[in-house]
Design a protein around this motif. Structure first.
Motif, PDB file in Angstrom:
ATOM      1  N   LEU A   1      42.236   8.728  66.018  1.00 19.54           N
ATOM      2  CA  LEU A   1      43.362   8.261  65.213  1.00 19.54           C
ATOM      3  C   LEU A   1      44.641   8.578  65.967  1.00 19.54           C
ATOM      4  CD1 LEU A   1      44.373   7.099  62.478  1.00 19.54           C
ATOM      5  CD2 LEU A   1      44.449   9.453  61.643  1.00 19.54           C
TER       6      LEU A   1
ATOM      7  N   LYS B   1      38.807   3.990  58.411  1.00 19.70           N
ATOM      8  CA  LYS B   1      38.872   5.201  59.234  1.00 19.70           C
ATOM      9  C   LYS B   1      39.531   6.347  58.460  1.00 19.70           C
ATOM     10  CE  LYS B   1      38.073   5.952  63.025  1.00 19.70           C
ATOM     11  NZ  LYS B   1      36.970   6.690  63.702  1.00 19.70           N
TER      12      LYS B   1
ATOM     13  N   ARG C   1      42.080   0.782  58.401  1.00 16.82           N
ATOM     14  CA  ARG C   1      40.816   0.296  58.941  1.00 16.82           C
ATOM     15  C   ARG C   1      40.650   0.667  60.407  1.00 16.82           C
ATOM     16  NH1 ARG C   1      42.494  -5.537  56.527  1.00 16.82           N
ATOM     17  NH2 ARG C   1      42.239  -5.052  54.303  1.00 16.82           N
ATOM     18  N   THR C   2      39.424   0.843  60.808  1.00 18.75           N
ATOM     19  CA  THR C   2      39.120   1.173  62.196  1.00 18.75           C
ATOM     20  C   THR C   2      39.650   0.095  63.133  1.00 18.75           C
ATOM     21  OG1 THR C   2      37.124   2.376  61.541  1.00 18.75           O
ATOM     22  CG2 THR C   2      37.263   1.637  63.844  1.00 18.75           C
TER      23      THR C   2
ATOM     24  N   THR D   1      42.621   3.255  66.378  1.00 16.04           N
ATOM     25  CA  THR D   1      43.118   3.149  65.011  1.00 16.04           C
ATOM     26  C   THR D   1      44.495   3.801  64.990  1.00 16.04           C
ATOM     27  OG1 THR D   1      40.869   3.314  64.140  1.00 16.04           O
ATOM     28  CG2 THR D   1      42.681   3.718  62.598  1.00 16.04           C
TER      29      THR D   1
ATOM     30  N   GLU E   1      42.771  -0.956  63.640  1.00 14.23           N
ATOM     31  CA  GLU E   1      43.961  -1.715  63.274  1.00 14.23           C
ATOM     32  C   GLU E   1      45.235  -0.938  63.571  1.00 14.23           C
ATOM     33  OE1 GLU E   1      45.057  -2.755  59.240  1.00 14.23           O
ATOM     34  OE2 GLU E   1      44.279  -0.870  58.443  1.00 14.23           O
TER      35      GLU E   1
END
Length: 362
Positions: free
Chosen positions: A208, A25, A75-76, A240, A78
């Motif tokens: 995000l 991401k 990462r997307t 994310t 996480e």
């Protein structure tokens, strides 16, 4: 590590799972944040050394580096925790990643887009619509109610008051403050104020979510409750997340992966388990020395190959921590099956292996 240790046979690298890696991401490459009178000159100095320059050499040029040559891939979906002691550069890093601070040099890619090449107008739009932030200090607007605070970022976006308040009501319910919409911040406890801050940051449905020590100002019991709520929200929303903390217990509890910072450098990135059983250097080893291993070690680390025709007492996921299944493993003579998300049998965990981990903790 002794041969009797449950990690002796597989400490070099955990067995692979059958899960597909998530896409990236947000990533930064060679990211620097340098403070000094002439940041343009600082950029030229760094680039003149191909992005590699020692702290002393930089200081002789009249600059101080808060973040040095950072490489991160988030990462997307996480929870990526950045941790370190005070002054390590972690809060500066998250402000660079959100572009609240302009990095001195490097590359910052969000959803495949180079943020450092965006105009100020584009960055404002990205921060308003794609990013949500929660800070240690709640920063609520004292003259607005709970509803008004949560709806505020939507109104800034130009969303109608009706739609903004409808969305705000949903977020307030989500964080467990239903019925407190008309209260003002002064009438809320610290934990309730932080819930409002979390609801406000989620109101725009960010891709995000960035949290800078959001629970560190709270009492220990309330902090634990907020961690529980945070994990519950993440299971529901799958955001994310970049989460800043100086508390390793908090990081262990929340993180999929952790980056440890020291004096502006990222010294190691890995799962909590990686950092404890495979520290990159003495600093990380000392940093994690007092961690209770049962909180960190996973079924993947202590499992062994499954025996043919075994009757299992139940299943655990490869990432489940020993503390999560210790009681189940000890109460039965039959082993627990370790299965990936697809249900494929990866190995088994025996009572003896769990007891050894708990004995090491003692």
């Amino acid at each position: 590590m002794t041969q009797d240790s449950p990690l002796a046979d597989n400490a070099a690298a955990p067995p692979p799972d059958d899960d597909t890696p998530a896409e990236t991401k947000l990533s930064c490459k060679g990211l620097w944040k340098v403070f000094g009178a002439d940041e343009d000159r600082a950029r030229r100095v760094i680039q003149g050394h191909d992005g590699v320059i020692g702290r002393d050499a930089l200081e002789r040029e009249g600059f101080a580096a808060a973040v040095r040559n950072a490489d991160i891939d988030v990462r997307t979906g996480e929870i990526f925790v950045v941790m370190g002691l005070s002054g390590s550069g972690k809060s500066t890093l998250i402000r660079c990643l959100s572009l609240l601070l302009q990095p001195t040099s490097g590359e910052l890619i969000f959803d495949g887009r180079d943020l450092l090449g965006c105009s100020e107008k584009e960055l404002i739009d990205i921060r308003r619509h794609k990013m949500g932030m929660v800070f240690q200090h709640f920063a609520l607007l004292p003259h607005l109610t709970v509803l008004g605070n949560v709806a505020f970022p939507l109104e800034i976006q130009g969303v109608s008051r009706f739609d903004a308040e409808e969305r705000a009501h949903k977020m307030i319910e989500l964080v467990g403050l239903g019925g407190r919409e008309t209260d003002y911040p002064s009438g809320l406890s610290g934990g309730q104020q932080q819930r409002v801050g979390i609801a406000r940051s989620l109101a725009t449905d960010p891709d995000l979510w960035l949290l800078d020590e959001p629970f560190s100002a709270l009492d220990p019991l309330i902090r634990r409750e907020m961690q529980d709520e945070f994990l519950k929200l993440q299971r529901m929303l799958g955001k994310t997340i970049i989460f800043i903390t100086h508390d390793f217990d908090e990081a262990i509890r929340l993180a999929d992966r952790i980056a440890i910072m020291h004096s502006g450098d990222i010294v190691q990135i890995g799962t909590p388990e990686d950092l404890v059983i495979r520290p990159a250097n003495d600093y990380v080893r000392d940093f994690t020395a007092d961690v209770t291993r049962a909180k960190v070690l996973s079924a993947r680390s202590i499992m062994r190959p499954a025996d043919e025709g075994t009757s299992f007492a139940g299943d655990v996921a490869p990432v489940d921590r020993v503390t999560d299944f210790a009681a189940r493993a000890i109460e039965t003579e039959a082993p627990l099956a370790v299965r990936g998300r697809s249900g494929r049998l990866l190995g088994q965990v025996d009572r003896e292996a769990v007891i050894r981990v708990l004995a090491e903790a003692e």
